[in-house]
Design a protein around this motif. Structure first.
Motif, PDB file in Angstrom:
ATOM      1  N   ASP A  12     -10.035 -23.281   8.272  1.00  0.00           N
ATOM      2  CA  ASP A  12      -8.701 -22.942   7.759  1.00  0.00           C
ATOM      3  C   ASP A  12      -8.230 -24.042   6.793  1.00  0.00           C
ATOM      4  OD1 ASP A  12      -6.045 -22.572   7.356  1.00  0.00           O
ATOM      5  OD2 ASP A  12      -5.486 -22.457   9.481  1.00  0.00           O
ATOM      6  N   PRO A  13      -7.933 -23.695   5.527  1.00  0.00           N
ATOM      7  CA  PRO A  13      -7.527 -24.726   4.548  1.00  0.00           C
ATOM      8  C   PRO A  13      -6.333 -25.560   5.013  1.00  0.00           C
ATOM      9  CG  PRO A  13      -7.838 -22.595   3.473  1.00  0.00           C
ATOM     10  CD  PRO A  13      -7.974 -22.346   4.941  1.00  0.00           C
ATOM     11  N   LYS A  14      -5.412 -24.940   5.766  1.00  0.00           N
ATOM     12  CA  LYS A  14      -4.244 -25.712   6.229  1.00  0.00           C
ATOM     13  C   LYS A  14      -4.680 -26.797   7.205  1.00  0.00           C
ATOM     14  CE  LYS A  14      -0.654 -22.273   5.886  1.00  0.00           C
ATOM     15  NZ  LYS A  14      -0.477 -21.035   6.629  1.00  0.00           N
ATOM     16  N   LYS A  15      -5.618 -26.446   8.068  1.00  0.00           N
ATOM     17  CA  LYS A  15      -6.120 -27.433   9.037  1.00  0.00           C
ATOM     18  C   LYS A  15      -6.872 -28.547   8.327  1.00  0.00           C
ATOM     19  CE  LYS A  15      -5.094 -25.971  13.208  1.00  0.00           C
ATOM     20  NZ  LYS A  15      -4.317 -26.800  14.128  1.00  0.00           N
ATOM     21  N   ARG A  16      -7.623 -28.172   7.298  1.00  0.00           N
ATOM     22  CA  ARG A  16      -8.352 -29.206   6.546  1.00  0.00           C
ATOM     23  C   ARG A  16      -7.361 -30.172   5.914  1.00  0.00           C
ATOM     24  NH1 ARG A  16     -11.841 -25.070   4.964  1.00  0.00           N
ATOM     25  NH2 ARG A  16     -11.155 -24.956   2.787  1.00  0.00           N
ATOM     26  N   LYS A  17      -6.254 -29.614   5.428  1.00  0.00           N
ATOM     27  CA  LYS A  17      -5.229 -30.467   4.803  1.00  0.00           C
ATOM     28  C   LYS A  17      -4.665 -31.433   5.839  1.00  0.00           C
ATOM     29  CE  LYS A  17      -1.108 -30.019   1.860  1.00  0.00           C
ATOM     30  NZ  LYS A  17      -0.015 -30.532   2.645  1.00  0.00           N
ATOM     31  N   THR A 201     -16.065 -47.755  13.144  1.00  0.00           N
ATOM     32  CA  THR A 201     -15.203 -48.497  14.084  1.00  0.00           C
ATOM     33  C   THR A 201     -14.710 -47.684  15.279  1.00  0.00           C
ATOM     34  OG1 THR A 201     -13.177 -47.986  12.849  1.00  0.00           O
ATOM     35  CG2 THR A 201     -14.357 -49.976  12.197  1.00  0.00           C
ATOM     36  N   VAL A 202     -14.781 -46.360  15.211  1.00  0.00           N
ATOM     37  CA  VAL A 202     -14.259 -45.538  16.328  1.00  0.00           C
ATOM     38  C   VAL A 202     -15.344 -44.600  16.871  1.00  0.00           C
ATOM     39  CG1 VAL A 202     -12.514 -43.832  17.020  1.00  0.00           C
ATOM     40  CG2 VAL A 202     -11.917 -45.617  15.373  1.00  0.00           C
ATOM     41  N   CYS A 203     -15.990 -43.881  15.962  1.00  0.00           N
ATOM     42  CA  CYS A 203     -16.968 -42.882  16.405  1.00  0.00           C
ATOM     43  C   CYS A 203     -18.334 -43.559  16.561  1.00  0.00           C
ATOM     44  CB  CYS A 203     -17.017 -41.733  15.387  1.00  0.00           C
ATOM     45  SG  CYS A 203     -17.868 -40.286  16.013  1.00  0.00           S
ATOM     46  N   HIS A 204     -18.401 -44.487  17.528  1.00  0.00           N
ATOM     47  CA  HIS A 204     -19.630 -45.269  17.718  1.00  0.00           C
ATOM     48  C   HIS A 204     -20.782 -44.390  18.188  1.00  0.00           C
ATOM     49  CE1 HIS A 204     -17.458 -48.932  17.218  1.00  0.00           C
ATOM     50  NE2 HIS A 204     -16.601 -48.621  18.174  1.00  0.00           N
ATOM     51  N   ARG A 205     -21.978 -44.872  17.900  1.00  0.00           N
ATOM     52  CA  ARG A 205     -23.186 -44.128  18.286  1.00  0.00           C
ATOM     53  C   ARG A 205     -23.207 -43.867  19.787  1.00  0.00           C
ATOM     54  NH1 ARG A 205     -27.988 -46.465  15.057  1.00  0.00           N
ATOM     55  NH2 ARG A 205     -26.326 -46.111  13.581  1.00  0.00           N
ATOM     56  N   GLN A 206     -23.035 -44.913  20.575  1.00  0.00           N
ATOM     57  CA  GLN A 206     -23.171 -44.765  22.032  1.00  0.00           C
ATOM     58  C   GLN A 206     -21.898 -44.302  22.717  1.00  0.00           C
ATOM     59  OE1 GLN A 206     -25.913 -44.626  23.422  1.00  0.00           O
ATOM     60  NE2 GLN A 206     -27.155 -45.505  21.803  1.00  0.00           N
ATOM     61  N   SER A 207     -20.790 -44.987  22.462  1.00  0.00           N
ATOM     62  CA  SER A 207     -19.565 -44.595  23.177  1.00  0.00           C
ATOM     63  C   SER A 207     -18.399 -44.466  22.216  1.00  0.00           C
ATOM     64  CB  SER A 207     -19.252 -45.597  24.288  1.00  0.00           C
ATOM     65  OG  SER A 207     -19.586 -46.896  23.871  1.00  0.00           O
ATOM     66  N   PRO A 208     -18.233 -43.264  21.659  1.00  0.00           N
ATOM     67  CA  PRO A 208     -17.116 -43.041  20.735  1.00  0.00           C
ATOM     68  C   PRO A 208     -15.772 -43.196  21.456  1.00  0.00           C
ATOM     69  CG  PRO A 208     -18.218 -40.968  21.298  1.00  0.00           C
ATOM     70  CD  PRO A 208     -19.052 -42.070  21.865  1.00  0.00           C
ATOM     71  N   HIS A 209     -14.797 -43.830  20.770  1.00  0.00           N
ATOM     72  CA  HIS A 209     -13.467 -44.015  21.370  1.00  0.00           C
ATOM     73  C   HIS A 209     -12.599 -42.809  21.061  1.00  0.00           C
ATOM     74  CE1 HIS A 209     -13.983 -48.679  21.083  1.00  0.00           C
ATOM     75  NE2 HIS A 209     -14.804 -48.125  21.931  1.00  0.00           N
ATOM     76  N   CYS A 210     -12.937 -41.672  21.625  1.00  0.00           N
ATOM     77  CA  CYS A 210     -12.240 -40.429  21.255  1.00  0.00           C
ATOM     78  C   CYS A 210     -10.718 -40.480  21.472  1.00  0.00           C
ATOM     79  CB  CYS A 210     -12.856 -39.241  21.988  1.00  0.00           C
ATOM     80  SG  CYS A 210     -14.604 -39.065  21.589  1.00  0.00           S
ATOM     81  N   PRO A 211     -10.228 -41.067  22.575  1.00  0.00           N
ATOM     82  CA  PRO A 211      -8.772 -41.024  22.776  1.00  0.00           C
ATOM     83  C   PRO A 211      -7.987 -41.704  21.650  1.00  0.00           C
ATOM     84  CG  PRO A 211      -9.893 -41.689  24.799  1.00  0.00           C
ATOM     85  CD  PRO A 211     -10.926 -41.678  23.720  1.00  0.00           C
ATOM     86  N   THR A 212      -8.603 -42.653  20.932  1.00  0.00           N
ATOM     87  CA  THR A 212      -7.859 -43.329  19.852  1.00  0.00           C
ATOM     88  C   THR A 212      -8.203 -42.742  18.481  1.00  0.00           C
ATOM     89  OG1 THR A 212      -9.597 -44.976  19.515  1.00  0.00           O
ATOM     90  CG2 THR A 212      -7.880 -45.541  21.126  1.00  0.00           C
ATOM     91  N   CYS A 213      -8.955 -41.652  18.445  1.00  0.00           N
ATOM     92  CA  CYS A 213      -9.463 -41.144  17.171  1.00  0.00           C
ATOM     93  C   CYS A 213      -8.474 -40.186  16.502  1.00  0.00           C
ATOM     94  CB  CYS A 213     -10.785 -40.403  17.421  1.00  0.00           C
ATOM     95  SG  CYS A 213     -11.468 -39.706  15.907  1.00  0.00           S
ATOM     96  N   PRO A 214      -8.203 -40.384  15.210  1.00  0.00           N
ATOM     97  CA  PRO A 214      -7.258 -39.501  14.515  1.00  0.00           C
ATOM     98  C   PRO A 214      -7.808 -38.085  14.325  1.00  0.00           C
ATOM     99  CG  PRO A 214      -8.364 -40.948  12.953  1.00  0.00           C
ATOM    100  CD  PRO A 214      -8.787 -41.405  14.313  1.00  0.00           C
ATOM    101  N   ALA A 215      -9.117 -37.892  14.606  1.00  0.00           N
ATOM    102  CA  ALA A 215      -9.720 -36.571  14.385  1.00  0.00           C
ATOM    103  C   ALA A 215      -9.912 -35.808  15.696  1.00  0.00           C
ATOM    104  CB  ALA A 215     -11.064 -36.739  13.676  1.00  0.00           C
ATOM    105  N   ILE A 216      -9.372 -36.326  16.790  1.00  0.00           N
ATOM    106  CA  ILE A 216      -9.696 -35.716  18.099  1.00  0.00           C
ATOM    107  C   ILE A 216      -9.258 -34.242  18.178  1.00  0.00           C
ATOM    108  CG2 ILE A 216      -7.602 -36.576  19.285  1.00  0.00           C
ATOM    109  CD1 ILE A 216      -9.562 -36.943  21.764  1.00  0.00           C
ATOM    110  N   ASP A 217      -8.142 -33.914  17.549  1.00  0.00           N
ATOM    111  CA  ASP A 217      -7.664 -32.522  17.642  1.00  0.00           C
ATOM    112  C   ASP A 217      -8.585 -31.533  16.933  1.00  0.00           C
ATOM    113  OD1 ASP A 217      -5.543 -33.391  19.032  1.00  0.00           O
ATOM    114  OD2 ASP A 217      -4.121 -33.347  17.345  1.00  0.00           O
ATOM    115  N   TYR A 218      -9.466 -32.056  16.090  1.00  0.00           N
ATOM    116  CA  TYR A 218     -10.347 -31.169  15.315  1.00  0.00           C
ATOM    117  C   TYR A 218     -11.792 -31.255  15.808  1.00  0.00           C
ATOM    118  CZ  TYR A 218      -6.393 -32.289  12.294  1.00  0.00           C
ATOM    119  OH  TYR A 218      -5.126 -32.513  11.799  1.00  0.00           O
ATOM    120  N   CYS A 219     -12.019 -32.026  16.868  1.00  0.00           N
ATOM    121  CA  CYS A 219     -13.395 -32.395  17.206  1.00  0.00           C
ATOM    122  C   CYS A 219     -13.961 -31.576  18.363  1.00  0.00           C
ATOM    123  CB  CYS A 219     -13.446 -33.883  17.542  1.00  0.00           C
ATOM    124  SG  CYS A 219     -15.126 -34.459  17.815  1.00  0.00           S
ATOM    125  N   LYS A 220     -14.927 -30.746  18.036  1.00  0.00           N
ATOM    126  CA  LYS A 220     -15.551 -29.890  19.061  1.00  0.00           C
ATOM    127  C   LYS A 220     -16.369 -30.725  20.043  1.00  0.00           C
ATOM    128  CE  LYS A 220     -16.845 -25.287  18.141  1.00  0.00           C
ATOM    129  NZ  LYS A 220     -17.685 -24.326  17.432  1.00  0.00           N
TER     130      LYS A 220
END
Ligand code: SF4
Length: 353
Positions: A12-17, A201-220
């Motif tokens: 959805d273009p709005k979500k991408r925005k 700095t956030v989406c690390h290979r081994q242990s991503p810090h998802c709770p602090t990630c600005p993309a969490i709402d979009y992340c499957k």
């Protein structure tokens, strides 16, 4: 990949925005202070992008700071002899980057106008799609998306993409159209740096810090709680190789070897010799094992066995060495360019013998 995009909220273009806005707001607030980001210039961007390929930010920072002091702009670099350029690069590895950067500086210094489109940049020495996109988006605001290892990790997690990729380069190529679709074309340079910064700095290979990630709402991947499983890179089997090395000292110093010129990986970089020149071949017979050192290059684990051979006093020290070989005295060791591991090993062995 296409199906995964269609079933995703970011179709959805709005979500991408809103994704772009969230990512850029996070970046504006959290970006690391890095020397190439303060008073940015085309030269600083190019140098940092060359150095950052295959190398960590923390390793690159001191090299970058020394480099811009020694070679403050393209023309200073263009005028520096290759030997000096390689010396300044010593320890960063992948020396073809330094050689290409030197060639690139010569080209740039001869331009009247600097091209701004990524295709023109890709025709320059050492510049592939990644550096072309990074340089032209950051320096000229060109809407070209970067797709490096960090971006691959973030994108495959956002879209829960479990397609197996045979290597990182294949993954980058396949995901580039998706990276382009998400790019913020109003702030392409900042967006590109933001998504790479997120991966670093956030989406690390081994242990991503998802709770602090600005993309969490979009992340499957984060929603399913199994983000670490992406990207699905097929593990390559590593091979092992044993390499003999010789430690031979004469009154003129330690024997070192460098492939003199040309395209050899280590051309211009000195190491303990793997083969002895014919004139010194006899010494190998009585050489004694001194140390075994390990290093990995690409997919190969090397075991380098260092043998010490004694010169017969006075006898062969006057032999003219063939091209590539030289005796290096202790006081000159710091002036020649050694490969990083060999400088370390020579120091360690010096302390033990
Ligand atoms: Fe990576 Fe987690 Fe952010 Fe998803 S939510 S992009 S897995 S850090």
């Amino acid at each position: 990949m296409q199906e995964q995009i269609l079933g995703h909220s970011l179709a959805d273009p709005k979500k991408r925005k809103s994704f772009r806005e969230d990512l850029l707001a996070w970046y504006d607030e959290n970006q690391r202070k890095l020397p190439w980001r303060s008073k940015p210039s085309l030269y600083k961007t190019v140098v940092s992008e060359f150095m950052l390929q295959q190398t960590r930010v923390s390793t690159v920072v001191p090299y970058f700071e020394r480099w811009v002091k020694q070679f403050p702009d393209f023309s200073a670099l263009a005028n520096a002899p290759e030997e000096q350029v390689l010396k300044a690069w010593e320890g960063l590895g992948y020396y073809s980057r330094a050689r290409n950067l030197s060639k690139l500086a010569k080209e740039v210094a001869s331009w009247e106008d600097v091209p701004e489109d990524p295709e023109a940049w890709q025709s320059l020495p050492g510049i592939g799609p990644y550096v072309a996109a990074a340089v032209t988006s950051i320096s000229f605001g060109r809407p070209e998306a970067v797709c490096d290892g960090n971006v691959v990790r973030v994108l495959t997690r956002l879209f829960a993409c479990d397609e197996p990729f045979k290597d990182g380069a294949t993954a980058q190529k396949k995901l580039r159209p998706l990276a382009r679709k998400l790019l913020d074309t109003d702030r392409p340079g900042d967006y590109n740096q933001a998504i790479m910064e997120l991966g670093a700095t956030v989406c690390h290979r081994q242990s991503p810090h998802c709770p602090t990630c600005p993309a969490i709402d979009y992340c499957k991947g984060a929603k399913a709680g199994d983000a670490q499983r992406y990207p699905n890179l097929i593990r390559k089997k590593k091979s092992k190789q044993r390499v003999p090395r010789y430690w031979i000292e004469s009154k003129n110093g330690l024997l070192l070897y460098s492939a003199a010129n040309g395209s050899a990986r280590l051309a211009g970089i000195y190491e303990l010799p793997e083969n002895l020149p014919v004139e010194l071949k006899d010494l190998a017979r009585d050489a004694k094992h001194l140390a075994t050192k390990k290093r990995t290059i690409g997919q190969v684990d090397y075991e380098e066995e260092i043998f010490r051979a004694e010169m017969i006093p006075g006898s062969k020290q006057k032999v003219a060495l063939p091209e590539g070989y030289r005796w290096v005295g202790q006081s000159d060791l710091n002036t020649v360019t050694l490969s990083g591991p060999h400088r370390k090993w020579i120091g360690e062995i010096r302390n033990q013998v």
